[in-house]
Design an enzyme around this catalytic site. Sequence first.
Site, PDB file in Angstrom:
ATOM      1  N   SER A   2       0.861  -1.176   0.000  1.00  0.00           N
ATOM      2  CA  SER A   2       0.000   0.000   0.000  1.00  0.00           C
ATOM      3  C   SER A   2       0.900   1.229   0.000  1.00  0.00           C
ATOM      4  CB  SER A   2      -0.874  -0.009   1.266  1.00  0.00           C
ATOM      5  OG  SER A   2      -1.508   1.234   1.478  1.00  0.00           O
ATOM      6  N   TYR A  41      -2.159  -1.201  10.517  1.00  0.00           N
ATOM      7  CA  TYR A  41      -2.207  -1.394   9.066  1.00  0.00           C
ATOM      8  C   TYR A  41      -0.899  -0.965   8.420  1.00  0.00           C
ATOM      9  CZ  TYR A  41      -3.905  -1.078   4.254  1.00  0.00           C
ATOM     10  OH  TYR A  41      -4.063  -1.225   2.892  1.00  0.00           O
ATOM     11  N   LYS A  88       1.899  -3.210   6.294  1.00  0.00           N
ATOM     12  CA  LYS A  88       2.219  -2.922   4.895  1.00  0.00           C
ATOM     13  C   LYS A  88       3.685  -2.518   4.708  1.00  0.00           C
ATOM     14  CE  LYS A  88      -1.767  -3.868   3.080  1.00  0.00           C
ATOM     15  NZ  LYS A  88      -1.900  -5.021   2.151  1.00  0.00           N
TER      16      LYS A  88
END
Length: 277
Positions: free
Chosen positions: A141, A154, A158
């Site tokens: 991401s 998150y 990533k």
Amino acid sequence: MSATQVAVVTGAGSGIGRELALACAREGMAVVVADIEEEALACTQELVEAAGAPCLAQRCDVSSAPDVERLAEASWSRWGGVDWLFNNAGVAVLGTAWDATDDDCQWVLGVNLMGVVHGVRTFVPRMRARGLAAHIVNTSSAAGLATIGGSAVYCASKHAVVAFSECLAKDLEQVGAPIGVSVLCPSLVATLIDQSQRNRPAELPEVGPTAAAYGERVRAGMAASAISAEDVARAAVEAIHARRFYVIPHAHTGASLRERSQRIMGDFHHFHQEILQ
């Protein structure tokens, strides 16, 4: 055994994963689609087959090593090998870093990071033994290259995918394997990532109290994006053909990269100038 080229896509039930599967179908490949949501997966299979490509659909929880092993076995049993592997499945938990629970971390890291790890450990030895040119795309991401408040777990998952992919590329190069690697780093696009809780294991408690506010920010960003999931999939396929490692579809990600790099280098130079004085 069939000489048809084969692509495997995890997280193929919706969003970027579905578009990756369709992009591979347009490349004339057979496609193996995997997801934890069986109804959504069946829909993707129908779309891939409607595009003229043979398709095998298999339910797979990528956080489970045995599930990923069964996915590889099914792919080899059906077609005798895999040419492109997309480790794409992902989930998100939003909220402040101090609201993140152990359960949040284990779930997100289990899917986002260990899903990639399981895919690599399961498929790469088979790809190497096959000895043919192949390619792996790991979905990270823009949050794997920069950071943003309300996304600590998150972002951590990533960033780990980017580092793991960079090391994977070096490892494959050092052993002379004809296997390319790309890491896909899109910013917000219209997907169901903001609805990740639909697949949150039932035994886990609800997410923290700050998640809803951050979720609204994410939905607003997705709605405003000029880049679609189809655009992201197209960029990934182009990167495979060009043997390009970093796939960064959103132009504005560059500003975040520069800001982070400048902050790192600014502190680096400041620290070392003080030492030298």
